[in-house]
Write a protein that holds these residues in place. Sequence first.
Motif, short mmCIF file in Angstrom:
data_model
loop_
_atom_site.label_atom_id
_atom_site.label_comp_id
_atom_site.label_asym_id
_atom_site.label_seq_id
_atom_site.Cartn_x
_atom_site.Cartn_y
_atom_site.Cartn_z
N ALA A 175 11.03 3.51 -15.03
CA ALA A 175 12.24 4.07 -13.92
C ALA A 175 12.22 5.36 -13.54
CB ALA A 175 13.30 3.33 -14.08
N GLY A 176 11.01 6.03 -13.51
CA GLY A 176 10.87 7.29 -13.45
C GLY A 176 10.88 7.76 -12.07
N PRO A 177 10.76 8.98 -11.72
CA PRO A 177 10.78 9.43 -10.27
C PRO A 177 9.32 9.18 -9.49
CG PRO A 177 10.57 11.32 -11.58
CD PRO A 177 10.86 10.07 -12.58
N SER A 178 9.34 9.59 -8.38
CA SER A 178 7.83 9.23 -7.63
C SER A 178 6.83 10.25 -8.42
CB SER A 178 7.83 9.28 -6.18
OG SER A 178 8.61 10.68 -5.93
N VAL A 179 5.81 10.26 -8.10
CA VAL A 179 4.49 11.23 -8.44
C VAL A 179 4.22 12.05 -7.48
CG1 VAL A 179 3.40 9.23 -9.66
CG2 VAL A 179 2.73 9.69 -7.48
N ILE A 180 5.07 12.22 -6.75
CA ILE A 180 4.99 13.46 -5.26
C ILE A 180 6.43 13.92 -5.41
CG2 ILE A 180 4.49 14.01 -3.19
CD1 ILE A 180 2.27 12.82 -4.68
N HIS A 181 6.18 15.37 -5.72
CA HIS A 181 7.56 16.25 -5.53
C HIS A 181 8.27 16.05 -4.22
CE1 HIS A 181 10.15 19.63 -5.81
NE2 HIS A 181 10.05 19.54 -7.25
N PRO A 182 9.70 15.80 -4.01
CA PRO A 182 10.15 15.61 -2.74
C PRO A 182 9.70 16.76 -1.82
CG PRO A 182 11.56 15.27 -4.66
CD PRO A 182 10.47 15.99 -5.48
N SER A 183 9.90 18.24 -2.37
CA SER A 183 9.73 19.05 -1.27
C SER A 183 8.36 18.95 -0.52
CB SER A 183 9.63 20.62 -1.99
OG SER A 183 8.66 20.52 -3.07
N LEU A 184 7.33 18.33 -0.93
CA LEU A 184 6.17 18.28 -0.17
C LEU A 184 6.11 17.00 0.72
CD1 LEU A 184 5.25 19.88 -2.69
CD2 LEU A 184 3.10 18.71 -2.25
N VAL A 185 6.98 16.22 0.78
CA VAL A 185 7.14 15.20 1.84
C VAL A 185 7.97 15.56 3.04
CG1 VAL A 185 8.02 12.64 2.01
CG2 VAL A 185 7.01 13.55 -0.16
N ARG A 186 7.26 15.41 4.19
CA ARG A 186 7.88 15.81 5.54
C ARG A 186 8.81 14.43 6.03
NH1 ARG A 186 3.73 16.62 9.84
NH2 ARG A 186 3.80 14.41 9.80
N GLY A 218 0.82 -1.24 -0.14
CA GLY A 218 -0.01 0.07 -0.03
C GLY A 218 0.82 1.15 0.01
N TYR A 219 0.49 2.11 -0.94
CA TYR A 219 1.11 3.60 -0.90
C TYR A 219 0.08 4.45 -0.57
CZ TYR A 219 4.17 0.63 -3.85
OH TYR A 219 5.13 -0.42 -4.30
N PHE A 220 0.76 5.45 0.35
CA PHE A 220 -0.31 6.63 0.71
C PHE A 220 0.71 7.91 0.83
CE2 PHE A 220 -2.33 2.79 2.29
CZ PHE A 220 -3.47 2.86 2.47
N PHE A 221 -0.14 9.03 0.59
CA PHE A 221 0.56 10.48 0.86
C PHE A 221 -0.55 11.07 1.61
CE2 PHE A 221 1.03 14.89 -0.97
CZ PHE A 221 2.15 14.96 -0.19
N ASP A 222 -0.09 11.54 2.77
CA ASP A 222 -0.86 12.10 3.91
C ASP A 222 -2.20 11.52 4.28
OD1 ASP A 222 -0.35 14.18 5.82
OD2 ASP A 222 -1.93 15.55 4.65
N GLY A 223 -2.07 10.10 4.27
CA GLY A 223 -3.36 9.36 4.77
C GLY A 223 -4.34 9.15 3.35
N ILE A 224 -3.81 9.44 2.31
CA ILE A 224 -4.67 9.19 0.97
C ILE A 224 -4.05 8.31 0.04
CG2 ILE A 224 -5.71 10.29 -0.99
CD1 ILE A 224 -5.37 13.07 0.50
N ARG A 225 -4.77 7.33 -0.26
CA ARG A 225 -4.08 6.24 -1.23
C ARG A 225 -3.67 6.85 -2.48
NH1 ARG A 225 -5.48 2.62 -4.71
NH2 ARG A 225 -7.63 3.23 -5.11
N VAL A 226 -2.73 6.40 -2.89
CA VAL A 226 -2.06 6.65 -4.23
C VAL A 226 -2.05 5.46 -5.26
CG1 VAL A 226 0.04 7.78 -5.46
CG2 VAL A 226 -0.39 8.34 -2.83
N LEU A 272 -0.68 4.89 -7.88
CA LEU A 272 0.61 4.86 -8.57
C LEU A 272 1.69 5.64 -8.04
CD1 LEU A 272 1.91 3.24 -10.97
CD2 LEU A 272 1.58 5.10 -12.36
N LEU A 273 2.83 5.01 -7.43
CA LEU A 273 3.79 5.74 -6.65
C LEU A 273 4.80 6.21 -7.38
CD1 LEU A 273 4.54 6.66 -3.80
CD2 LEU A 273 5.92 4.47 -3.54
N TYR A 274 5.16 5.64 -8.61
CA TYR A 274 6.31 5.90 -9.47
C TYR A 274 5.95 6.12 -11.08
CZ TYR A 274 9.26 4.15 -5.57
OH TYR A 274 9.76 4.20 -4.40
N HIS A 275 6.49 6.89 -11.53
CA HIS A 275 6.31 7.13 -13.12
C HIS A 275 6.76 5.91 -13.99
CE1 HIS A 275 4.60 11.06 -13.27
NE2 HIS A 275 5.39 11.43 -12.40
N VAL A 276 6.33 5.87 -15.18
CA VAL A 276 6.71 4.58 -16.02
C VAL A 276 8.26 4.85 -16.32
CG1 VAL A 276 5.92 5.85 -17.92
CG2 VAL A 276 5.75 3.21 -17.93
#
Length: 377
Positions: free
Chosen positions: A177-188, A161-169, A171-175
């Motif tokens: 071998a890309g980066p994650s779908v959430i910008h790093p600056s938003l992750v505490r 399971g992948y979650f961002f601030d309690g919300i299920r995501v 798809l966590l990564y881009h196709v």
Amino acid sequence: EDMARREIGGCRSIAEAVAVAVVLAGGTAGAQPLGGSELDGEVEIEGERETEGERETEGERETEGERELGGGIEDDCEHEQEYEQEYEAAVEPEVEAIDVYVEGERAEADGGTTLNQTEMRTMPGAFGDPFRTIEALPGVTPIVTGSPYFFVRGAPPGNVGYFFDGIRVPLLYHVGAGPSVIHPSLVRDLEFYTGGYPARYGRYSGGIVAANAESPPARWGGEASIRLFDAGAMVRAPLPPDDRGAVMVSGRYSYTAAVLSLVAPEVELAYWDYQAMARYDLGPDDTVSVLAFGAFDFLGEDQGDRTETIVDTEFYVVDMRYDHRFGEDSTARMATTLGLELTGAGDSADFQVKSHRLRQRGEIDHRVSDDTRVRGG
């Protein structure tokens, strides 16, 4: 024989020893005794006197030597004891005890691994992507080296399971071998559970990867990055007129298609994502906020008259929240989530699956003591 040895051993010179031996030999062989003559008498008397004198002298010397030796040993023992006392005083000086008190927040032992923002963005091999740091944690095995999809303690990626601030995501990564779908600056911070995760995350046979959002501060700021395959940026600003809120916007766009066209013109690869967050303080204990994010991924092969779709996914999520604080130890949240997921396959626009999501949730968190915390929702 014993007497002869003593007499001869007491002689000072070879001549005296020979004379004494002759006298003793004559007396034992039955010859005329020589003790009546002056010479024999003098020899015997002198030999006896000298022997007794030497014994007395040797006894005195031995006694004096023992005294000197004993006195030297006693003196050495006294000096050694004094030296040991001085050495102990030098090695173990008397010091006063100092009490040190440290105050801080104790980490919660909830069975998971927590990584803060600094650890995630500086970990070697993660390329500044918070979600890629889980590859270095115990119990995680990538499907292929460099791939962002993992087995967690034997469970396949679809059961994680992948979650961002309690919300299920979805798809966590881009196709590709890309980066994650959430910008790093938003992750505490990032919480990773290999098993025994909290009940609020639902039912998964594998682990849980949960990222907590960073609340945007009420000040101007931003960052930007340009890489070989994509570019991203983030901007935040305070909300007027009294800076009681803030807004943060970020996104990433890939120009991979332009790069791949030089090597494999028949391959089509594209992805992008966006995130937006706004919060406003209604009072000292009440806050409203909105979180929106989405992503798009496409991988296909151009076959002339049509494009064969390999991966075609996109999703959009909006979450509206109201938070209230009941003092320092209790909080409550009411939230509504809207979501749309689109999945395509086969030829272009021939097959597409739509999934709509509507979720209403309530949560309460109360800390009873330093060792007890109660959550419900």
